[in-house]
Motif scaffolding. Structure first.
Motif, short mmCIF file in Angstrom:
data_model
loop_
_atom_site.label_atom_id
_atom_site.label_comp_id
_atom_site.label_asym_id
_atom_site.label_seq_id
_atom_site.Cartn_x
_atom_site.Cartn_y
_atom_site.Cartn_z
N ALA A 184 0.86 -1.19 0.00
CA ALA A 184 0.00 0.00 0.00
C ALA A 184 0.89 1.23 0.00
O ALA A 184 2.11 1.15 0.11
CB ALA A 184 -0.90 0.02 1.23
N THR A 185 0.24 2.38 -0.09
CA THR A 185 0.91 3.67 0.09
C THR A 185 0.51 4.18 1.46
O THR A 185 -0.67 4.19 1.82
CB THR A 185 0.49 4.67 -1.00
N TYR A 186 1.50 4.57 2.26
CA TYR A 186 1.30 5.09 3.60
C TYR A 186 1.74 6.56 3.60
O TYR A 186 2.81 6.87 3.07
CB TYR A 186 2.09 4.28 4.62
N ALA A 187 0.95 7.44 4.19
CA ALA A 187 1.21 8.88 4.11
C ALA A 187 1.54 9.47 5.47
O ALA A 187 1.01 9.05 6.49
CB ALA A 187 -0.01 9.59 3.52
N HIS A 188 2.41 10.48 5.44
CA HIS A 188 2.75 11.27 6.62
C HIS A 188 2.65 12.74 6.22
O HIS A 188 3.14 13.11 5.14
CB HIS A 188 4.17 10.94 7.10
N ASP A 222 4.95 10.35 1.27
CA ASP A 222 4.46 8.98 1.14
C ASP A 222 5.58 7.96 1.25
O ASP A 222 6.70 8.20 0.79
CB ASP A 222 3.78 8.79 -0.22
N ASP A 263 8.54 8.19 -1.54
CA ASP A 263 8.05 8.70 -2.81
C ASP A 263 9.15 9.54 -3.47
O ASP A 263 9.54 10.58 -2.97
CB ASP A 263 6.79 9.54 -2.59
N GLU A 283 -2.91 -0.78 8.94
CA GLU A 283 -3.42 0.58 8.76
C GLU A 283 -2.34 1.63 9.04
O GLU A 283 -2.43 2.75 8.57
CB GLU A 283 -4.62 0.84 9.65
N PHE A 291 3.15 6.55 9.66
CA PHE A 291 2.47 6.82 8.40
C PHE A 291 1.13 6.08 8.40
O PHE A 291 1.04 4.96 8.89
CB PHE A 291 3.32 6.32 7.23
N THR A 292 0.11 6.68 7.80
CA THR A 292 -1.23 6.12 7.75
C THR A 292 -1.50 5.60 6.35
O THR A 292 -1.19 6.27 5.35
CB THR A 292 -2.29 7.18 8.11
N ARG A 293 -2.11 4.42 6.28
CA ARG A 293 -2.45 3.83 4.97
C ARG A 293 -3.44 4.71 4.23
O ARG A 293 -4.41 5.18 4.81
CB ARG A 293 -3.03 2.44 5.19
N LYS A 294 -3.18 4.93 2.94
CA LYS A 294 -4.09 5.73 2.11
C LYS A 294 -5.24 4.86 1.63
O LYS A 294 -5.13 3.69 1.42
CB LYS A 294 -3.36 6.29 0.89
#
Length: 147
Positions: free
Chosen positions: A70-74, A79, A94, A133, A144-147
């Motif tokens: 997955a892509t995880y965002a902060h 990402d 990213d 997640e 980081f949170t999963r997008k």
């Protein structure tokens, strides 16, 4: 002022060469000196790893590896993208650094970042169900949170 996208020794070598010219001192081969220094440090890292005790052995991940993809965002760091490659997981900032993930069990993974130093750290996933997640890096310390 010398600007670059990433901190590196070439940027410093250029700045030091400019300081030499400004001060009117004989020029030094800052780039060559810093390259040799980086090679010595890389060799020291390799030597210390060879002498280090063995790492924790890889263990099976609690979920199938595709569940972590997955892509995880902060909000500040951007990402992190987790992908499958050759049957293993790869972590990528990213547009930047890439690291291989090896499961240590219990949703924990050892990450070995690419590059001459091959810096290692730990990544922990938090999963409430069949998919993680959250992804937490040991360094830089961030979640980081999963997008």
């Amino acid at each position: 002022m010398v600007l670059a996208n990433l901190p590196n020794q070439l940027r410093e070598a250029i700045a030091f060469r400019m300081f030499d010219a400004f001060m009117g001192v004989p020029p030094r081969d800052w780039s060559g000196e810093m390259l040799e220094s980086a090679k010595r440090r890389a060799e020291q890292v390799r030597s210390s790893r060879a002498a280090a005790p063995p790492e924790s052995p890889a263990r099976a991940a609690p979920l199938p590896l595709p569940a972590y993809v997955a892509t995880y965002a902060h909000p500040a760091l951007g990402d992190l993208i987790v992908t499958l490659k050759d049957g293993g997981l790869v972590l990528r900032f990213d547009g930047g650094q890439i690291g291989d993930l090896v499961s240590l069990g219990d949703h924990r993974f050892r990450v070995t970042w690419g590059g001459p130093d091959q810096f290692r750290g730990v990544v922990t996933f938090a999963a409430r169900s069949e998919r993680p997640e959250l992804l937490t890096l040991e360094f830089p310390a961030a979640t980081f949170t999963r997008k």
